[in-house]
Structure formats: C-alpha cells, structure tokens
Design a protein around this motif. Structure first.
Motif, mmCIF file in Angstrom:
data_model
loop_
_atom_site.group_PDB
_atom_site.id
_atom_site.type_symbol
_atom_site.label_atom_id
_atom_site.label_comp_id
_atom_site.label_asym_id
_atom_site.label_seq_id
_atom_site.Cartn_x
_atom_site.Cartn_y
_atom_site.Cartn_z
ATOM 1 N N VAL A 378 10.286 -2.665 8.645
ATOM 2 C CA VAL A 378 10.808 -1.967 6.799
ATOM 3 C C VAL A 378 10.223 -2.952 6.042
ATOM 4 O O VAL A 378 9.512 -2.207 4.754
ATOM 5 C CB VAL A 378 12.346 -1.927 6.785
ATOM 6 N N TRP A 379 10.420 -4.203 5.729
ATOM 7 C CA TRP A 379 9.480 -5.112 4.876
ATOM 8 C C TRP A 379 8.724 -4.636 4.686
ATOM 9 O O TRP A 379 7.796 -4.428 3.349
ATOM 10 C CB TRP A 379 9.923 -6.174 4.546
ATOM 11 N N GLU A 380 7.329 -4.836 5.743
ATOM 12 C CA GLU A 380 6.432 -4.346 5.658
ATOM 13 C C GLU A 380 5.680 -3.360 5.200
ATOM 14 O O GLU A 380 4.746 -2.681 4.562
ATOM 15 C CB GLU A 380 5.291 -4.797 7.115
ATOM 16 N N LEU A 381 6.901 -2.025 5.292
ATOM 17 C CA LEU A 381 6.446 -0.719 4.838
ATOM 18 C C LEU A 381 6.436 -0.504 3.675
ATOM 19 O O LEU A 381 5.150 0.090 3.148
ATOM 20 C CB LEU A 381 7.311 -0.020 6.127
ATOM 21 N N TYR A 382 7.081 -1.688 3.181
ATOM 22 C CA TYR A 382 7.133 -1.798 1.682
ATOM 23 C C TYR A 382 6.566 -1.611 0.920
ATOM 24 O O TYR A 382 5.377 -1.985 0.466
ATOM 25 C CB TYR A 382 8.713 -2.090 0.946
ATOM 26 N N ARG A 383 5.836 -3.603 1.140
ATOM 27 C CA ARG A 383 4.812 -4.476 1.101
ATOM 28 C C ARG A 383 3.571 -3.559 0.944
ATOM 29 O O ARG A 383 2.496 -3.820 0.355
ATOM 30 C CB ARG A 383 4.830 -5.554 1.265
ATOM 31 N N TRP A 384 3.231 -3.133 1.840
ATOM 32 C CA TRP A 384 2.087 -1.618 1.933
ATOM 33 C C TRP A 384 1.719 -0.682 1.453
ATOM 34 O O TRP A 384 1.142 -0.283 0.821
ATOM 35 C CB TRP A 384 1.767 -1.738 2.921
ATOM 36 N N THR A 385 3.040 0.026 1.224
ATOM 37 C CA THR A 385 3.373 1.759 0.673
ATOM 38 C C THR A 385 3.702 1.433 -1.051
ATOM 39 O O THR A 385 2.960 2.134 -1.552
ATOM 40 C CB THR A 385 3.693 2.504 1.749
ATOM 41 N N GLY A 386 4.393 0.587 -1.329
ATOM 42 C CA GLY A 386 4.994 -0.014 -2.461
ATOM 43 C C GLY A 386 6.156 1.652 -2.680
ATOM 44 O O GLY A 386 6.699 1.819 -4.044
ATOM 45 N N ASP A 387 6.309 2.380 -1.245
ATOM 46 C CA ASP A 387 7.353 3.148 -1.053
ATOM 47 C C ASP A 387 8.757 2.986 -1.428
ATOM 48 O O ASP A 387 9.360 2.402 -0.652
ATOM 49 C CB ASP A 387 7.368 4.075 -0.370
ATOM 50 N N ARG A 388 9.815 2.615 -2.719
ATOM 51 C CA ARG A 388 10.613 2.478 -3.001
ATOM 52 C C ARG A 388 11.804 3.044 -1.829
ATOM 53 O O ARG A 388 12.845 2.367 -1.351
ATOM 54 C CB ARG A 388 11.180 2.237 -4.264
ATOM 55 N N THR A 389 11.457 3.894 -1.963
ATOM 56 C CA THR A 389 12.600 5.041 -0.612
ATOM 57 C C THR A 389 12.932 4.617 0.568
ATOM 58 O O THR A 389 13.645 4.381 1.242
ATOM 59 C CB THR A 389 12.217 6.474 -0.794
ATOM 60 N N VAL A 390 11.529 3.640 1.191
ATOM 61 C CA VAL A 390 11.737 3.635 2.075
ATOM 62 C C VAL A 390 12.879 2.220 2.500
ATOM 63 O O VAL A 390 13.616 1.820 3.987
ATOM 64 C CB VAL A 390 10.358 3.208 3.023
ATOM 65 N N ARG A 660 3.913 -5.093 -6.530
ATOM 66 C CA ARG A 660 3.832 -4.840 -7.567
ATOM 67 C C ARG A 660 2.306 -4.458 -8.273
ATOM 68 O O ARG A 660 2.252 -4.931 -8.977
ATOM 69 C CB ARG A 660 3.748 -6.484 -7.615
ATOM 70 N N ARG A 661 1.586 -3.484 -7.584
ATOM 71 C CA ARG A 661 0.130 -3.277 -7.461
ATOM 72 C C ARG A 661 -0.507 -4.892 -7.626
ATOM 73 O O ARG A 661 -1.250 -4.989 -8.652
ATOM 74 C CB ARG A 661 0.510 -2.795 -9.000
ATOM 75 N N ASP A 687 -1.486 3.379 -3.333
ATOM 76 C CA ASP A 687 -2.241 4.629 -4.171
ATOM 77 C C ASP A 687 -3.830 3.612 -3.749
ATOM 78 O O ASP A 687 -4.155 4.925 -4.510
ATOM 79 C CB ASP A 687 -1.279 5.737 -4.634
ATOM 80 N N ALA A 688 -3.148 2.987 -4.104
ATOM 81 C CA ALA A 688 -5.532 1.837 -4.194
ATOM 82 C C ALA A 688 -6.305 1.939 -3.061
ATOM 83 O O ALA A 688 -5.600 1.686 -2.110
ATOM 84 C CB ALA A 688 -5.197 1.171 -5.151
ATOM 85 N N ALA A 708 -11.205 0.025 -8.471
ATOM 86 C CA ALA A 708 -11.163 0.616 -8.917
ATOM 87 C C ALA A 708 -9.731 1.239 -9.739
ATOM 88 O O ALA A 708 -9.560 1.851 -10.303
ATOM 89 C CB ALA A 708 -12.147 1.850 -8.520
ATOM 90 N N SER A 709 -9.122 1.380 -8.387
ATOM 91 C CA SER A 709 -7.936 1.422 -9.175
ATOM 92 C C SER A 709 -7.193 0.517 -10.147
ATOM 93 O O SER A 709 -6.184 0.499 -9.986
ATOM 94 C CB SER A 709 -6.617 1.081 -7.521
ATOM 95 N N GLY A 710 -7.857 -0.816 -9.984
ATOM 96 C CA GLY A 710 -6.685 -1.649 -11.669
ATOM 97 C C GLY A 710 -6.047 -2.543 -10.639
ATOM 98 O O GLY A 710 -4.764 -3.326 -11.627
ATOM 99 N N LEU A 711 -6.075 -2.581 -9.330
ATOM 100 C CA LEU A 711 -4.779 -3.944 -8.746
ATOM 101 C C LEU A 711 -4.979 -5.016 -9.542
ATOM 102 O O LEU A 711 -5.832 -5.300 -9.501
ATOM 103 C CB LEU A 711 -5.330 -3.725 -7.227
ATOM 104 N N THR A 712 -4.419 -6.110 -9.585
ATOM 105 C CA THR A 712 -4.187 -7.338 -9.708
ATOM 106 C C THR A 712 -4.879 -8.246 -8.423
ATOM 107 O O THR A 712 -3.709 -7.548 -7.123
ATOM 108 C CB THR A 712 -2.577 -7.917 -10.061
ATOM 109 N N VAL A 713 -5.724 -8.332 -8.635
ATOM 110 C CA VAL A 713 -6.579 -9.476 -7.187
ATOM 111 C C VAL A 713 -6.843 -10.855 -6.928
ATOM 112 O O VAL A 713 -6.701 -11.421 -8.502
ATOM 113 C CB VAL A 713 -7.585 -8.777 -6.932
ATOM 114 N N VAL A 714 -5.294 -11.367 -6.554
ATOM 115 C CA VAL A 714 -5.195 -13.036 -6.491
ATOM 116 C C VAL A 714 -6.045 -13.245 -5.610
ATOM 117 O O VAL A 714 -5.488 -13.001 -4.156
ATOM 118 C CB VAL A 714 -3.633 -13.143 -6.544
ATOM 119 N N VAL A 715 -6.662 -14.040 -4.881
ATOM 120 C CA VAL A 715 -7.449 -14.711 -4.528
ATOM 121 C C VAL A 715 -7.653 -16.181 -4.026
ATOM 122 O O VAL A 715 -7.756 -17.235 -5.222
ATOM 123 C CB VAL A 715 -9.322 -14.970 -3.809
ATOM 124 N N SER A 716 -7.000 -17.089 -2.517
ATOM 125 C CA SER A 716 -6.712 -18.368 -3.177
ATOM 126 C C SER A 716 -7.384 -19.379 -1.831
ATOM 127 O O SER A 716 -7.454 -17.692 -0.430
ATOM 128 C CB SER A 716 -4.817 -18.434 -2.152
#
Length: 735
Positions: A378-390, A660-661, A687-688, A708-716
């Motif tokens: 369930v947590w994986e579904l949320y962090r991949w989709t951002g769908d709060r209803t899940v 968190r986009r 949706d990005a 192109a979708s304007g996500l914040t990308v953090v590279v470590s």
C-alpha cells in the motif's frame, strides 16, 4: 530488440492472451489434456471463469495423392500480441505450407485465428479441408465449493452452415465457433473428435470445404471463437464483430499499438547489453498476458499461466512492485483493490487472502506473510502514484491487519507472528523469517501512512513498533555462527517432533547431512520452552530481512556475503533451499538480487539476474518459466518484480515520491555496466514522466534527465547531492 521469438520444441506449451480470453495449447498447434487443478482441463480456450473449448484442429487431405493429415506445426513463434505456427514437414508430401496466426483482442471475449495455405507445387493442388473444434463449457477450479459444477453434455446447434452455438447443459455459458471457409458442409455431435481424444462433456463442431490452388496461390480463411456467461445473443454479437474483416483489423492494430506502448513505457536501454534489455521488455509483455478481466468481479494481475490463472495476495505483493516500477500504475491499483475487496468479504479482519479464483471463490483465506506484505505494498502504491485515496481506502483494513498479525497470529506476544509464510511446506508453520521481516516493514509503512493521513499519534506508535519488531528480527532470527538469518524461530519442543519429516524430505531430494545439522543445533539448545532460531533448510526467504531493508547493516552485509556462493546460487539463480538445492524460481533470485543491491554488491545483484535470464525462451519463446529452466508456469507474474525492482529501484536507483512531486535517484552501477550509458525512458512517477540516462566511468557519474513534468529530482551519489526541477538536467559528479 526482437519482437518475435521462435521455437522448434513442439510439445512445450504456449499462451495466447487477451484480457478476457486465454488460449493454452502445445507449440505444435495441438491441445493435449494436462493439469491438476482441474484434472486434464487446464489447456484449451478459456473465458474466465469458464472454459469454452478443449481446442481446435485442421485436417488437410490431398485426394490425388491419397494423403490425409491432421496438421501439426513444425515451427512456433511468440509475438508480444499473439502467436504464429508454421506447417511444412508436418503435412507429409502434400505440396503446400500453412501459416496460422492467432490473437485474442484485448477487451473482446473472442479469438481470431487466421490460416494461410500456400501451394508450392508447379501444378494445381486440390485440397479437402476440415476445421474441427471441440467445446467443453465448464467452470474454473474450486467452483464446486459454491455449488457451481460442470453440467451434462454441451448442447450445440448450427446457426448457419458456418456458425455453431454451444451451451452448457445446466448454465448460461455459451461458445460460438465459426469460419469463413467456403461451402456448406458441417457436422455437430458429442462423439465428433479430432486427432486428440480430449476430456470433458463437450461437443464436436466440424466445418469442411474443398479448394483448388493454382501454382503459387495463397488461400486465406479464419476460425473465430467467442464466448459469454450471459446469453447466446451476447455471444453471437461478439462473434459478428470479430467475423467482420475491418473490425478484426482494427482490433489487431489496437492490440499491437497497446503492446508497443507497453514496450515504450519504462524502456530500458543499456549500451552494449541488448539481450538484457530484450528480456526486460518481454517481461513487461508477459505481465500483460497475465491480466485477467472478469465481468462482475474486476480486472487484475493473475499469478501464472497455465497453472495459477487467478489472483494471489502473495504473488501480487511482489509482482505489483515490478508493475509500479515499469509505470503501469492503473493495473497495480486495480489489482490491489481486487485483493482488498476479496479479503474484506472473506475475512473482514484485515487478513489478506492467499488466492481467489475467477469464479470469486477464496480458496485460501491467507498465509501470515501476505497480510504484512500487502501493507508494505500500500505504501509503495502511494509513493509511485501519489493517489491519496489508496491510503484512505486501505488504512482501516491495514490497521486491522496489523492487529491480526500481532494478536491472533502472535499468541506469545513477542512481535513475531506465527503460521505459514511464502514457503508452504508442511510443518513449517512456526514463527518464520519472511513473516517477521515483512511485519517489521509493515509497521514502518503504517507509520508513514498514518503520518500522511494526519494521524500523528498513531504514526508515532507505529514508529516505536517498527523499532521493536526490527530489533526482534535481528536478535531472534540471527545465527552468529553461520552469519545468516534463520528460517524459523520456535522452542526446541516444537521442532523435535518434526525432525524426522524434515530429514526424510531432504533425503528424497538427495541432500545429506541435514540430520547432523539439526541435531547439532538441538544439542546446543538447553531447555525445551525458550524460543530460538533454527536454520532448517536455508530457504530463500532468509534473504527477506535484507530485501525488506530491516536487517542491521553489519548483519545484512555479512549475510549477503555468506549467500554469495554455490550453496545458495546455481546456474539459473538462487535455489529455493540451499540445503535441498532442488529448484530455482524467479522470485528466489529476484529477492536475493534486491538483498544484494541493498546490502551487498550491485555486480553480484546483476549476476543473479543474468543467471535468471539464462532460462529465457527455454520452454516458451519470449518468457521465463516459473521454475528454471523450463517447468512450472510458462509465464509468471513475479518475474517482473525480479527484473524491474532490482534494476529500476536499486541499480538505476529510482526512488519515487509522487505524493511530493519528487523523485530521488540513488544509482548503484554494476561494474560490468561501467563506461556504458544506462537509459530508462518514460519512467512514470505519479502523472509525470522522466527520461533518465546514467554513465559511470572511473570516479565520475554523468547524469542526463529529461524532466518535462517539472518534478524535483534529487540525485545522491557517493555523498554528493544535486537537486533540480529543471526540464533538462545535465551534470557530472566526481567522487
């Protein structure tokens, strides 16, 4: 990448798949009886939850030569969207060749089979053709538990000389079988069979035609099959759609476009390693083959074909992680919803089911591990989709699931739930490592879910619980002498009665020294009542503390080092048991690869995947079997987990935060990929979409990202961190 895989192993099985219709036969074009869930009935043409046909066959007769043969294919090829069969030598001395191409439209309840006969003779060749199908309208496995049983002999009748309708004797189950062969000759009868005498209460339907082919002439005709669990009228409507040439072509082009979209989404390109990328693409297509849509129930990913064509909690807890990693978020959400609905109806206490058939029957209410694993999902579904209803839809059930795990399933209150886990071996229903590791991880998932939903006190309580359960895993299951996590925890008194059975099973598999190893552990244990860890079979699930990320760093690193040897790893990947060494599955290898990527060596993780890929196309061209190299299900859902999760989430290092986009990129580039560009195109986070390219050489990492979708990308990487939300991100990092 080649979008066709060929074989000349005619007795292996194949699968033709739409989301409604599944066809299973042998690669020589026949339909042998096989299977144990529904004895001798697992092949044929299925419109779940019912079977339509045992199969169909073509007889070719050359009267001038006195030759008549039931055509048997010499060569078979898998296409992403269908199958082709070539008939040459199997026609004896008849001077023609035949190509058969078949596909099941993705969302229509039917099958289209195209035959093309080519006259290779220098003179006209006259042929008599017979196209015969055998109906067998019957329900899927376990239906009898709800009173649904196969009726008496199917009732078949002609709607025209080129179309027949069959109905089950007791139920509104229907099959239409028809052809565009010329002529009027046909026969229908219960005792009408082709070259194979198949089981079941079916009827034979035969269409016959005479044709004469000039030298070099090609003759094309079709077989069309449709089905319905509603009415004969609905069945005929589907048939009329599929018999229309323009509609057939439209549906084929739609299906081909859909499979091209699957290839393009999360497309992996590794410079100098096209074969690995080829397997990756086919694993995505294999997964789509296993999607099952059933009216009145829903749509979701099934476990495997042909043996497990229904929905599983355990399998999907793994497989859907891979589905998310390759961007099919809709399928992941729909499958999880289906599992939750089944579980609520069957259990109602948070326990997640083990399996539910396409008839809607829950055949097993759930093993311990899968409830914990589902909560993590369930947590994986949320962090991949951002769908709060899940989160909202699952939070109450997941909370109840934690209560069930640590209540009913944990009578001694030590935080280690009991019962069967993934390894369903009789007697191994103790406190098992996989259930314990995933329960600890589930507590962490619940803490994060609660925090997202604004339940601060519950989030804090689950965080404390996560620490307690993680400590219990690392202290109770750890074997310091072996440097491994144990299979199980139990008091000595519980293991003693099982020793003879464990040893007997091991000896049947040729394993030696098992009794001595168990007796050594028993002799070191004082008292009968205290819990302790036992290394019983060194089952593959001892990698789950590392795979789930709950192992202490030092212990996890030591464990993966101690599993990096021939006791644990064979030609095709990780053994199911290092003691028995009797089999290898993609799931054992995939979990081990994730463990290596998290705690060990990325090159060792990649080497496990390369071993797994050695069995690609061994039985079914374009697929890896459930059991390596060539047995079990010919397509297995959790294979996508085994490839996509270690590659996308660990070697490339894509860690999504769709809510968190934002996305984190923490690459661990294997040594054999150094100096090469590694590209993942159209990676989906919410949706990005991102195009990611990495190249590690020496002490430098080059990064190119189209954002192109304007996500914040953090590279470590190596302690260096770069953050950007630009559309075109390009930089290089030194050590």
């Amino acid at each position: 990448m080649k979008s066709e895989k060929r074989s000349k192993h005619p007795f292996n099985l194949y699968l033709t798949s739409g989301e409604y219709m599944k066809v299973i036969g042998s690669q020589d074009g026949y339909f042998p009886d096989f299977g144990h869930h529904v004895a001798n009935e697992m092949g044929g043409v299925w419109l779940h939850p019912i079977k339509l046909l045992d199969g169909f066959w073509l007889r070719v007769t050359d009267p001038s030569r006195g030759i008549s043969v039931w055509a048997r294919a010499d060569e078979y090829a898998t296409l992403p969207w269908g199958n082709t069969f070539r008939y040459d030598h199997g026609l004896g001395h008849i001077p023609v060749s035949i190509e058969r191409v078949q596909f099941a439209p993705e969302t229509e309840k039917g099958l289209v089979v195209r035959y093309e006969i080519y006259n290779s003779a220098a003179a006209e060749t006259a042929l008599e053709l017979e196209l015969l199908a055998r109906t067998d309208l019957r329900p899927v496995w376990h239906s009898e538990t709800i009173g649904v049983v196969d009726g008496p002999a199917d009732e078949a009748r002609a709607l025209s000389s080129r179309l027949a309708l069959a109905k089950d004797g007791d139920h509104d189950w229907y099959a239409c079988v028809g052809t565009d062969l010329p002529g009027e000759q046909y026969s229908i009868g219960g005792q009408l069979y082709g070259p194979e005498f198949t089981s079941g209460n079916g009827a034979g339907i035969s269409f016959r035609a005479s044709v004469a082919l000039a030298p070099g002439e090609r003759f094309v005709f079709h077989l069309v099959v449709s089905g319905s669990t509603e009415s004969g009228e609905a069945c005929e409507r589907t048939y009329r759609l599929l018999e229309d040439p323009a509609e057939r072509q439209r549906l084929l082009e739609e299906k081909q476009a859909a499979y091209e979209a699957i290839r393009a989404r999360a497309s992996l390109e590794i410079e100098g390693d096209p074969d690995f990328c080829d397997v990756f693409a086919w694993a995505k297509w294999n997964t789509q083959w296993l999607v099952q849509r059933v009216d009145g129930i829903g749509r979701g990913l099934t476990a495997g074909s042909p043996t497990y064509p229904w929905w599983f909690g355990c399998d999907n807890a793994y497989a859907l992680q891979g589905v998310l990693a390759v961007g099919d978020h809709r399928l992941a959400l729909e499958t999880a919803k289906l599992l939750l609905e089944f579980s609520k109806r069957a259990n109602g206490n948070g326990r997640i089911i083990h399996e539910a058939t396409t008839m809607g029957v829950v055949a097993n209410p759930g093993n311990t591990q899968e409830t914990a694993h589902y909560i993590c999902l369930v947590w994986e579904l949320y962090r991949w989709t951002g769908d709060r209803t899940v989160l909202e839809d699952n939070y109450e059930a997941c909370g109840s699931g934690m209560d069930w795990l640590l209540g009913e399933m944990d009578p001694d209150g030590d935080g280690l739930p009991s019962g069967y886990g993934i390894i369903e071996i009789a007697g191994l229903n103790m406190e098992l490592i996989d259930s314990a590791a995933y329960t600890a991880a589930a507590a962490g998932a619940m803490s994060r879910i609660a925090a997202e939903l604004g339940a601060g006190e519950e989030a804090a309580a689950y965080a404390v619980l996560e620490k307690r359960l993680t400590r219990a895993v690392n202290e109770t299951f750890w074997d310091e002498r072996e440097g491994l996590f144990c299979d199980a925890v139990a008091p000595k008194k519980d293991l003693l009665p099982k020793v003879d059975d464990i040893v007997s099973m091991a000896e049947r598999h040729g394993a030696e020294g098992v009794r001595e190893a168990l007796e050594r552990q028993l002799s070191e244990t004082e008292g009968l009542e205290a819990d302790r860890g036992w290394l019983i079979q060194k089952n593959w699930v001892i990698s789950t503390p590392m795979e789930a990320g709950v192992a202490d760093r030092a212990k996890g690193e030591r464990a993966v080092r101690n599993m990096r040897n021939e006791a644990f790893v064979g030609e095709y990947g990780s053994y199911l048991s290092a003691v028995l060494q009797q089999g290898t599955m993609t799931i054992s290898t995939g979990a081990h690869a994730v463990a290596e990527a998290r705690y060990g060596d990325p090159e060792a993780a990649l080497e496990l995947l390369r071993r797994m890929n050695r069995s690609f196309s061994t039985a079914l061209p374009g697929s890896i079997c459930e059991m390596s190299p060539d047995y079990g299900c010919i397509a297995q859902a959790w294979t996508l987990y085994a490839l996509a999760v270690p590659v996308v989430m660990h070697l490339i290092g894509l860690q999504p935060e769709a809510h968190r986009r934002r996305v984190r990129l923490e690459p661990k580039v294997p040594a054999s990929w150094e100096g090469r560009w590694i590209r993942l195109r159209d990676a989906r986070v919410g949706d990005a979409s991102l195009d990611i390219a990495l190249r590690k050489e020496g002490g430098k990492l080059a990064v190119e990202i189209v954002n192109a979708s304007g996500l914040t990308v953090v590279v470590s990487w190596n302690g260096r961190v770069v953050e950007s939300a630009e559309a075109d991100i390009r930089f290089a990092l030194d050590r």
